[in-house]
Motif scaffolding. Structure first.
Motif, PDB file in Angstrom:
ATOM      1  N   GLY A 207      -8.963   3.185  -3.106  1.00 12.86           N
ATOM      2  CA  GLY A 207      -9.333   3.114  -4.515  1.00 12.86           C
ATOM      3  C   GLY A 207      -8.185   2.963  -5.488  1.00 12.86           C
ATOM      4  N   PHE A 208      -7.024   2.470  -5.016  1.00 19.37           N
ATOM      5  CA  PHE A 208      -5.888   2.286  -5.926  1.00 19.37           C
ATOM      6  C   PHE A 208      -6.212   1.206  -6.954  1.00 19.37           C
ATOM      7  CE2 PHE A 208      -1.868   0.025  -6.876  1.00 19.37           C
ATOM      8  CZ  PHE A 208      -1.226   1.051  -7.530  1.00 19.37           C
ATOM      9  N   GLN A 209      -6.033   1.551  -8.226  1.00 18.12           N
ATOM     10  CA  GLN A 209      -6.360   0.588  -9.285  1.00 18.12           C
ATOM     11  C   GLN A 209      -5.167   0.300 -10.169  1.00 18.12           C
ATOM     12  OE1 GLN A 209      -9.746   2.584 -10.997  1.00 18.12           O
ATOM     13  NE2 GLN A 209     -11.121   1.068 -10.081  1.00 18.12           N
ATOM     14  N   GLY A 210      -3.978   0.307  -9.589  1.00 19.19           N
ATOM     15  CA  GLY A 210      -2.811  -0.056 -10.370  1.00 19.19           C
ATOM     16  C   GLY A 210      -2.220   1.076 -11.169  1.00 19.19           C
ATOM     17  N   ARG A 211      -2.596   2.305 -10.839  1.00 24.28           N
ATOM     18  CA  ARG A 211      -2.010   3.428 -11.549  1.00 24.28           C
ATOM     19  C   ARG A 211      -1.810   4.600 -10.605  1.00 24.28           C
ATOM     20  NH1 ARG A 211      -0.652   5.804 -16.166  1.00 24.28           N
ATOM     21  NH2 ARG A 211      -1.138   7.999 -16.059  1.00 24.28           N
ATOM     22  N   PHE A 212      -0.608   5.178 -10.644  1.00 25.90           N
ATOM     23  CA  PHE A 212      -0.352   6.371  -9.852  1.00 25.90           C
ATOM     24  C   PHE A 212      -0.430   7.582 -10.771  1.00 25.90           C
ATOM     25  CE2 PHE A 212       2.182   3.155  -7.618  1.00 25.90           C
ATOM     26  CZ  PHE A 212       1.666   3.293  -6.357  1.00 25.90           C
TER      27      PHE A 212
ATOM     28  N   GLU B  34       1.570  -2.963  -8.406  1.00 19.69           N
ATOM     29  CA  GLU B  34       1.252  -3.625  -7.140  1.00 19.69           C
ATOM     30  C   GLU B  34       2.521  -3.915  -6.338  1.00 19.69           C
ATOM     31  OE1 GLU B  34      -1.803  -6.046  -6.205  1.00 19.69           O
ATOM     32  OE2 GLU B  34      -2.867  -4.233  -6.833  1.00 19.69           O
ATOM     33  N   LYS B  35       3.630  -4.094  -7.036  1.00 18.52           N
ATOM     34  CA  LYS B  35       4.867  -4.466  -6.345  1.00 18.52           C
ATOM     35  C   LYS B  35       5.702  -3.243  -5.978  1.00 18.52           C
ATOM     36  CE  LYS B  35       5.467  -8.802  -8.772  1.00 18.52           C
ATOM     37  NZ  LYS B  35       6.225  -9.308  -9.920  1.00 18.52           N
ATOM     38  N   ILE B  36       5.314  -2.076  -6.488  1.00 18.94           N
ATOM     39  CA  ILE B  36       6.116  -0.874  -6.240  1.00 18.94           C
ATOM     40  C   ILE B  36       6.274  -0.561  -4.745  1.00 18.94           C
ATOM     41  CG2 ILE B  36       6.150   1.634  -6.536  1.00 18.94           C
ATOM     42  CD1 ILE B  36       7.152   0.488  -8.972  1.00 18.94           C
ATOM     43  N   PRO B  37       5.191  -0.640  -3.933  1.00 16.06           N
ATOM     44  CA  PRO B  37       5.410  -0.351  -2.504  1.00 16.06           C
ATOM     45  C   PRO B  37       6.455  -1.276  -1.885  1.00 16.06           C
ATOM     46  CG  PRO B  37       3.075  -0.356  -2.997  1.00 16.06           C
ATOM     47  CD  PRO B  37       3.764  -0.852  -4.233  1.00 16.06           C
ATOM     48  N   ALA B  38       6.365  -2.577  -2.144  1.00 12.39           N
ATOM     49  CA  ALA B  38       7.339  -3.515  -1.568  1.00 12.39           C
ATOM     50  C   ALA B  38       8.742  -3.202  -2.083  1.00 12.39           C
ATOM     51  CB  ALA B  38       6.943  -4.945  -1.916  1.00 12.39           C
ATOM     52  N   ALA B  39       8.873  -3.003  -3.390  1.00 10.29           N
ATOM     53  CA  ALA B  39      10.197  -2.733  -3.962  1.00 10.29           C
ATOM     54  C   ALA B  39      10.764  -1.427  -3.423  1.00 10.29           C
ATOM     55  CB  ALA B  39      10.104  -2.684  -5.490  1.00 10.29           C
ATOM     56  N   GLY B  40       9.907  -0.398  -3.288  1.00  7.32           N
ATOM     57  CA  GLY B  40      10.365   0.894  -2.800  1.00  7.32           C
ATOM     58  C   GLY B  40      10.833   0.832  -1.358  1.00  7.32           C
ATOM     59  N   VAL B  41      10.039   0.159  -0.514  1.00 12.37           N
ATOM     60  CA  VAL B  41      10.405   0.066   0.903  1.00 12.37           C
ATOM     61  C   VAL B  41      11.696  -0.736   1.055  1.00 12.37           C
ATOM     62  CG1 VAL B  41       9.646  -0.817   3.123  1.00 12.37           C
ATOM     63  CG2 VAL B  41       8.041   0.361   1.667  1.00 12.37           C
ATOM     64  N   LEU B  42      11.836  -1.814   0.278  1.00 11.65           N
ATOM     65  CA  LEU B  42      13.060  -2.615   0.358  1.00 11.65           C
ATOM     66  C   LEU B  42      14.249  -1.822  -0.187  1.00 11.65           C
ATOM     67  CD1 LEU B  42      11.595  -6.049  -0.732  1.00 11.65           C
ATOM     68  CD2 LEU B  42      12.313  -5.386   1.553  1.00 11.65           C
ATOM     69  N   SER B  43      14.008  -1.070  -1.253  1.00  9.19           N
ATOM     70  CA  SER B  43      15.065  -0.246  -1.821  1.00  9.19           C
ATOM     71  C   SER B  43      15.555   0.780  -0.794  1.00  9.19           C
ATOM     72  CB  SER B  43      14.523   0.416  -3.091  1.00  9.19           C
ATOM     73  OG  SER B  43      15.274   1.510  -3.449  1.00  9.19           O
ATOM     74  N   ALA B  44      14.609   1.375  -0.036  1.00  6.05           N
ATOM     75  CA  ALA B  44      14.984   2.312   1.028  1.00  6.05           C
ATOM     76  C   ALA B  44      15.805   1.600   2.102  1.00  6.05           C
ATOM     77  CB  ALA B  44      13.734   2.941   1.644  1.00  6.05           C
ATOM     78  N   ALA B 207      -0.056  -8.963  -2.619  1.00  3.94           N
ATOM     79  CA  ALA B 207      -1.386  -9.263  -2.106  1.00  3.94           C
ATOM     80  C   ALA B 207      -1.564 -10.760  -1.860  1.00  3.94           C
ATOM     81  CB  ALA B 207      -2.435  -8.766  -3.088  1.00  3.94           C
ATOM     82  N   ALA B 208      -0.905 -11.584  -2.658  1.00  4.22           N
ATOM     83  CA  ALA B 208      -1.023 -13.025  -2.528  1.00  4.22           C
ATOM     84  C   ALA B 208      -0.538 -13.502  -1.158  1.00  4.22           C
ATOM     85  CB  ALA B 208      -0.234 -13.717  -3.623  1.00  4.22           C
ATOM     86  N   HIS B 209       0.335 -12.720  -0.524  1.00  6.68           N
ATOM     87  CA  HIS B 209       0.879 -13.147   0.767  1.00  6.68           C
ATOM     88  C   HIS B 209       0.184 -12.475   1.928  1.00  6.68           C
ATOM     89  CE1 HIS B 209       4.258 -15.096  -1.159  1.00  6.68           C
ATOM     90  NE2 HIS B 209       4.312 -14.056  -1.950  1.00  6.68           N
TER      91      HIS B 209
END
Lengths: 249, 210
Positions: A207-212, B34-44, B207-209
């Motif tokens: 249910g993630f909707q772009g906000r944490f 939406e990009k935070i997981p990718a950026a965070g994992v790459l940052s790690a 998500a686009a990829h």
């Protein structure tokens, strides 16, 4: 990553961060060596309360970047001024010596305070505390994700390295080593990205909707106010000492 | 290398802090959740890469890999590398607090610059050209880092001038090593997962990829 904690743990992380930041700014602005030595002594107080592994931490504090040590050793010889001592053709000046010792004292005082007051905050709590101190939310989430995945990726790195060792790889100063380590890093990036796709998928599934939501709860108690007040008093004392003691020099 | 607290003049520290804040702000602007997981994992990943030591001649250096970070993260390299430096200072005692801005600029600004210049080449026609551009990015970023640290020292006082020159010299062997490493890494990524060079930095989400 954070070890120890001791009595320091009972203080609010926000107060600790603010105290260390103020301490760093004041210490860096001091010049008198006696006052700087006193600030190292002051930084020892939270260090003793934090019950950090003594030897390991002191080694970390003392083992500054090799280059910085070299820089400090060079300073007496590159600063113009009154002769202190001579090493063959090289003349060291008193001014340069004072400058170098001052930098070493400042760096060590700040590092001791930082490691014992902020380094003992659990990494996630550090993110939440920085958010309360008005750090942008995106930056905080980036920090939290980074912290979360460092350990996961460290294990993955160890696995890949083990696989290389099992195939007879040894680190040498040659092209083969550089190419292999380059492939290793490239592979880790590829795997990391694929992992992040799975993470986002799993988040959306829930249910993630772009906000944490940052749920860290802190309680500011009377002792935290006392701690910050004490810090301010000590810092004011340092500044006054510097003006009394430092002016004639 | 990490400059420590107390070594630089106030003007340099303040200017470094201001540029770092601007760079981090600009980097965050394009980073939606939406990009935070990718950026965070790459940052790690880049945080870990900076802990890897590789032998150079009789000695060894620890990697910086800011060129590769710039290629992969674009402007997001600014906040990502800042977080790496923050964590290193707080938990390992590398660098300092008041110099965090200067250290961030010295590492992240070259990353962003080579990212802008070399990204097209690194995603380019063949893995061979990609690797070549990767090498340019990896080596170029280290050279710029050395020059920026030297500039920070030189602006802090004439007594630091010899040290500033030494900084640039000391970065030269690291430059060669990182150029080779980065070339290999980019060549591999170009073959295996070329879209890596656009996930965080482009306007599109992961998500686009997927």
């Amino acid at each position: 990553m954070a070890g120890g904690g001791g009595k320091v743990r009972t203080l609010d992380p926000r107060g600790r961060i603010v105290a260390v930041a103020l301490f760093a700014v004041v210490v860096v602005s001091l010049d008198d060596l006696a006052v700087l030595a006193a600030s190292v002594g002051i930084a020892m107080v939270p260090f003793l309360f934090a019950r950090l592994p003594m030897i390991r931490t002191l080694k970390r504090v003392a083992a500054m970047d090799g280059f910085i040590v070299l820089l400090l050793l060079m300073l007496p010889f590159t600063t113009p001024g009154e002769t202190w001592f001579a090493l063959g053709p090289l003349v060291a000046t008193r001014e340069g010596g004072v400058l170098a010792i001052g930098i070493a004292l400042k760096a060590n005082a700040v590092m001791l305070a930082l490691l014992s007051l902020v380094g003992t905050i659990e990494a996630t709590a550090l993110g939440h505390a920085l958010h309360r101190l008005r750090l942008p939310e995106t930056l905080v989430h980036l920090l939290l994700f980074t912290v979360r995945y460092i350990e996961v990726l460290r294990r993955e790195h160890a696995t890949l390295r083990q696989a290389m060792t099992a195939r007879g790889f040894r680190m040498r100063a040659d092209l083969h080593t550089y190419r292999s380590i380059g492939y290793l890093l490239g592979m880790m990036l590829v795997r990391s990205l694929e992992r992040s796709e799975r993470i986002l998928g799993a988040m959306k599934c829930r249910g993630f909707q772009g906000r944490f939501h940052l749920l860290g709860v802190f309680r500011w108690r009377r002792r935290d106010t006392w701690f910050v007040a004490l810090t301010l008093a000590v810092l004011a004392g340092l500044v006054i000492l510097e003006h009394r003691h430092g002016l004639p020099a | 290398m990490h400059v420590v607290d107390g070594a630089l003049s106030n003007e340099v520290v303040i200017a470094g802090g201001a540029i770092a804040v601007a760079g981090i702000g600009w980097g965050l602007r394009n980073l939606d959740m939406e990009k935070i997981p990718a950026a965070g994992v790459l940052s790690a990943t880049f945080f870990l890469a900076s802990l890897v030591h590789v032998p150079v001649g009789p000695s060894s250096v620890h990697l910086i890999m800011n060129g590769l970070a710039g290629l992969v993260l674009g402007w997001a390299a600014f906040p990502a590398l800042f977080i790496g430096l923050l964590l290193q200072a707080v938990f390992f005692g590398f660098g300092g607090i008041t110099v965090l801005g200067v250290n961030t600029v010295a590492i992240a600004l070259p990353a962003v610059l080579v990212g802008v210049v070399c990204r097209r080449g690194a995603a380019g026609a063949s893995p061979r050209t990609a690797a070549l551009w990767g090498g340019v990015a990896g080596g170029g970023a280290i050279l710029l880092t050395g020059l920026l640290v030297a500039l920070a020292l030189a602006l802090s006082g004439d007594a630091f001038l010899p040290a500033a020159k030494l900084v640039v010299l000391a970065h030269l062997p690291v430059m060669v090593v990182e150029a080779l490493l980065c070339a290999a890494a980019v060549g591999l990524v170009r073959r295996v997962k070329p879209e890596l060079f656009g996930v965080v930095s482009s306007g599109r989400g992961v998500a686009a990829h997927a």
